[in-house]
Each structure stands twice: as structure tokens, then as C-alpha cells.
Scaffold this motif. Structure first.
Motif, PDB file in Angstrom:
ATOM      1  N   TYR A 164       0.863  -1.182   0.000  1.00 55.91           N
ATOM      2  CA  TYR A 164       0.000   0.000   0.000  1.00 55.91           C
ATOM      3  C   TYR A 164       0.900   1.233   0.000  1.00 55.91           C
ATOM      4  O   TYR A 164       1.784   1.357   0.839  1.00 55.91           O
ATOM      5  N   THR A 165       0.667   2.116  -0.947  1.00 56.21           N
ATOM      6  CA  THR A 165       1.521   3.280  -1.134  1.00 56.21           C
ATOM      7  C   THR A 165       0.737   4.545  -0.822  1.00 56.21           C
ATOM      8  O   THR A 165      -0.416   4.696  -1.230  1.00 56.21           O
ATOM      9  N   ARG A 182      -8.583   1.507   2.445  1.00 57.20           N
ATOM     10  CA  ARG A 182      -8.428   1.069   3.836  1.00 57.20           C
ATOM     11  C   ARG A 182      -6.968   0.745   4.135  1.00 57.20           C
ATOM     12  O   ARG A 182      -6.439   1.105   5.186  1.00 57.20           O
ATOM     13  N   GLY A 183      -6.310   0.073   3.204  1.00 55.19           N
ATOM     14  CA  GLY A 183      -4.900  -0.255   3.380  1.00 55.19           C
ATOM     15  C   GLY A 183      -4.026   0.981   3.398  1.00 55.19           C
ATOM     16  O   GLY A 183      -3.071   1.076   4.182  1.00 55.19           O
ATOM     17  N   GLU A 184      -4.342   1.949   2.547  1.00 56.93           N
ATOM     18  CA  GLU A 184      -3.577   3.192   2.534  1.00 56.93           C
ATOM     19  C   GLU A 184      -3.789   3.971   3.823  1.00 56.93           C
ATOM     20  O   GLU A 184      -2.869   4.627   4.315  1.00 56.93           O
ATOM     21  N   VAL A 238     -20.457   6.765   7.601  1.00 60.15           N
ATOM     22  CA  VAL A 238     -20.900   6.204   6.317  1.00 60.15           C
ATOM     23  C   VAL A 238     -19.750   6.218   5.314  1.00 60.15           C
ATOM     24  O   VAL A 238     -19.551   5.253   4.573  1.00 60.15           O
ATOM     25  N   GLY A 239     -18.968   7.285   5.283  1.00 63.18           N
ATOM     26  CA  GLY A 239     -17.819   7.354   4.383  1.00 63.18           C
ATOM     27  C   GLY A 239     -16.807   6.261   4.658  1.00 63.18           C
ATOM     28  O   GLY A 239     -16.249   5.666   3.733  1.00 63.18           O
ATOM     29  N   LEU A 240     -16.574   5.964   5.930  1.00 67.77           N
ATOM     30  CA  LEU A 240     -15.660   4.880   6.293  1.00 67.77           C
ATOM     31  C   LEU A 240     -16.188   3.526   5.832  1.00 67.77           C
ATOM     32  O   LEU A 240     -15.441   2.678   5.357  1.00 67.77           O
ATOM     33  N   MET A 241     -17.483   3.330   5.960  1.00 70.96           N
ATOM     34  CA  MET A 241     -18.069   2.054   5.573  1.00 70.96           C
ATOM     35  C   MET A 241     -17.996   1.834   4.060  1.00 70.96           C
ATOM     36  O   MET A 241     -17.910   0.698   3.604  1.00 70.96           O
ATOM     37  N   LEU A 242     -18.006   2.906   3.284  1.00 74.35           N
ATOM     38  CA  LEU A 242     -18.019   2.787   1.832  1.00 74.35           C
ATOM     39  C   LEU A 242     -16.630   2.719   1.206  1.00 74.35           C
ATOM     40  O   LEU A 242     -16.519   2.550  -0.006  1.00 74.35           O
ATOM     41  N   ARG A 243     -15.574   2.836   1.983  1.00 79.00           N
ATOM     42  CA  ARG A 243     -14.215   2.800   1.431  1.00 79.00           C
ATOM     43  C   ARG A 243     -13.878   1.417   0.893  1.00 79.00           C
ATOM     44  O   ARG A 243     -14.234   0.404   1.489  1.00 79.00           O
ATOM     45  N   TRP A 288      -1.123  11.937   1.530  1.00 76.77           N
ATOM     46  CA  TRP A 288      -2.215  11.739   0.587  1.00 76.77           C
ATOM     47  C   TRP A 288      -2.386  10.275   0.249  1.00 76.77           C
ATOM     48  O   TRP A 288      -1.420   9.529   0.137  1.00 76.77           O
ATOM     49  N   HIS A 289      -3.652   9.883   0.015  1.00 73.82           N
ATOM     50  CA  HIS A 289      -3.948   8.591  -0.597  1.00 73.82           C
ATOM     51  C   HIS A 289      -3.595   8.682  -2.077  1.00 73.82           C
ATOM     52  O   HIS A 289      -3.445   9.768  -2.629  1.00 73.82           O
ATOM     53  N   SER A 290      -3.498   7.547  -2.735  1.00 75.46           N
ATOM     54  CA  SER A 290      -3.152   7.525  -4.164  1.00 75.46           C
ATOM     55  C   SER A 290      -4.179   8.277  -5.013  1.00 75.46           C
ATOM     56  O   SER A 290      -3.811   8.996  -5.946  1.00 75.46           O
ATOM     57  N   ASP A 291      -5.466   8.121  -4.708  1.00 74.49           N
ATOM     58  CA  ASP A 291      -6.501   8.817  -5.480  1.00 74.49           C
ATOM     59  C   ASP A 291      -6.371  10.328  -5.335  1.00 74.49           C
ATOM     60  O   ASP A 291      -6.494  11.072  -6.306  1.00 74.49           O
ATOM     61  N   ASP A 292      -6.138  10.798  -4.117  1.00 73.28           N
ATOM     62  CA  ASP A 292      -5.967  12.237  -3.891  1.00 73.28           C
ATOM     63  C   ASP A 292      -4.722  12.748  -4.613  1.00 73.28           C
ATOM     64  O   ASP A 292      -4.727  13.841  -5.164  1.00 73.28           O
ATOM     65  N   HIS A 293      -3.662  11.963  -4.613  1.00 67.19           N
ATOM     66  CA  HIS A 293      -2.428  12.366  -5.286  1.00 67.19           C
ATOM     67  C   HIS A 293      -2.653  12.494  -6.789  1.00 67.19           C
ATOM     68  O   HIS A 293      -2.172  13.435  -7.414  1.00 67.19           O
ATOM     69  N   ARG A 294      -3.405  11.555  -7.380  1.00 70.70           N
ATOM     70  CA  ARG A 294      -3.711  11.645  -8.813  1.00 70.70           C
ATOM     71  C   ARG A 294      -4.502  12.919  -9.124  1.00 70.70           C
ATOM     72  O   ARG A 294      -4.243  13.589 -10.116  1.00 70.70           O
TER      73      ARG A 294
END
Length: 169
Positions: free
Chosen positions: A34-35, A133-135, A123-128, A155-161
Motif C-alpha cells: 500500500y503506497t 483502507r490499506g492506505e 458512512v464514508g468509512l463504511m463505503l471505502r 495523501w492517498h493515491s486517489d488524492d495524489h492523482r
């Protein structure tokens, strides 16, 4: 150990047969890398406004087992769920006892707003998805060492992109 990948449990071949401690405990279960990305925040002052600047410095990867990622995530869901239920209890008690004092009604209203925010995070945590979750766990485990080196944004990978796409446009 597979001949094609040269890895065992997604670990480099040099650690084949060794136990992994990246999750904060000794794990021999299969793991995934997880990066997350890290950097620094700064500000640039101008005549009319202040701009928030950030510098993406690098990325850090940890191999974490599926069990540790799930346990960490379930613990976060439990904490946010209990917090939301506690605020709901305060709201109900405030509605029941609001006739005694107007302050009780104000506390109930503020608790209701907090419950809405807490419920949204819950709810946001449940939908991840599992990758996010690993990040989350990788950031939790890896940010202390990076913070001591002066880095304050993670940052998570999605946020970094998204940041890279915004920066390039």
C-alpha cells in the motif's frame, strides 16, 4: 515462493521466509503493498490574498496483511459508530429534558449537528474500498517517522492523482 514473481507473500525475495512486522505485529499472512504520498505545506503571501502551497516530496510503501487492514478499519468504524450513537443519546436526552431549560435545547441542537457530521464520516468509512483502507493504515503506521523529518501532508493515491492532474492543467 513462486518462480515467476520471486516473492513470497508479496515480500521481496531477500526477505523470503522471514516474518513481517509492518502491521505493528508479527504477520506471516499474505500481504499487499500500500503506497501513500507525502509532502510539505507552505504559504505564499501576496498583496491581495494568501495561497496555500504544497510540495509533493515522495511516496512511501508498506506491505500489510489483509487481516491487519481489516482489523484497523473495523476499529475505526466501531469508534465512529459509538461516537455517533453517543451523540444520538445526547440529542434524545436533550429533547426529553428541553422543557427544563433552554440551554438543554441548545446542547441538543449542537449535539444533533455533531451527530450528522459524525454519521457522515461513519458512512464514508463504511463505503471505502480495500485499497483505501490499506492506505489509511499505511499512513497511520508510516507518518510518524516522516513527520519527524518535517513532512506534514499525507495523501492517498486517489488524492495524489487528483492533485497531479490539477497541477498539470
Amino acid at each position: 515462493m513462486t518462480a515467476e514473481s520471486g516473492t513470497i507473500f508479496n515480500q521481496p525475495a531477500t526477505t523470503a521466509g522471514q516474518e513481517r512486522t509492518g502491521c505493528g505485529k508479527v504477520c506471516v499472512a499474505p500481504g499487499n503493498p500500500y503506497t501513500f504520498h507525502y509532502g510539505k505545506q507552505g504559504e505564499r503571501y501576496g498583496h491581495d490574498n494568501t495561497r496555500q502551497l504544497y510540495e509533493v516530496t515522495g511516496s512511501h510503501s508498506l506491505t500489510l496483511c489483509r487481516d491487519c487492514v481489516s482489523n484497523h478499519h473495523n476499529g475505526r468504524i466501531l469508534r465512529w459508530g459509538l461516537g455517533t450513537l453517543a451523540l444520538l443519546g445526547v440529542v434524545i436526552a436533550g429533547l426529553v429534558f428541553s422543557a427544563l431549560s433552554p440551554w438543554v435545547g441548545i446542547v441538543a441542537f449542537i449535539s444533533f449537528l455533531g451527530m450528522l457530521l459524525s454519521g457522515g464520516v461513519f458512512v464514508g468509512l463504511m463505503l471505502r474500498d480495500h485499497q483505501m483502507r490499506g492506505e489509511d493504515l499505511a499512513i497511520t503506521l508510516g507518518k510518524d517517522d516522516l513527520a519527524r523529518q518535517g513532512f506534514d501532508l499525507f495523501w492517498h493515491s486517489d488524492d495524489h492523482r487528483l492533485l497531479e492532474r490539477k497541477r498539470s492543467s
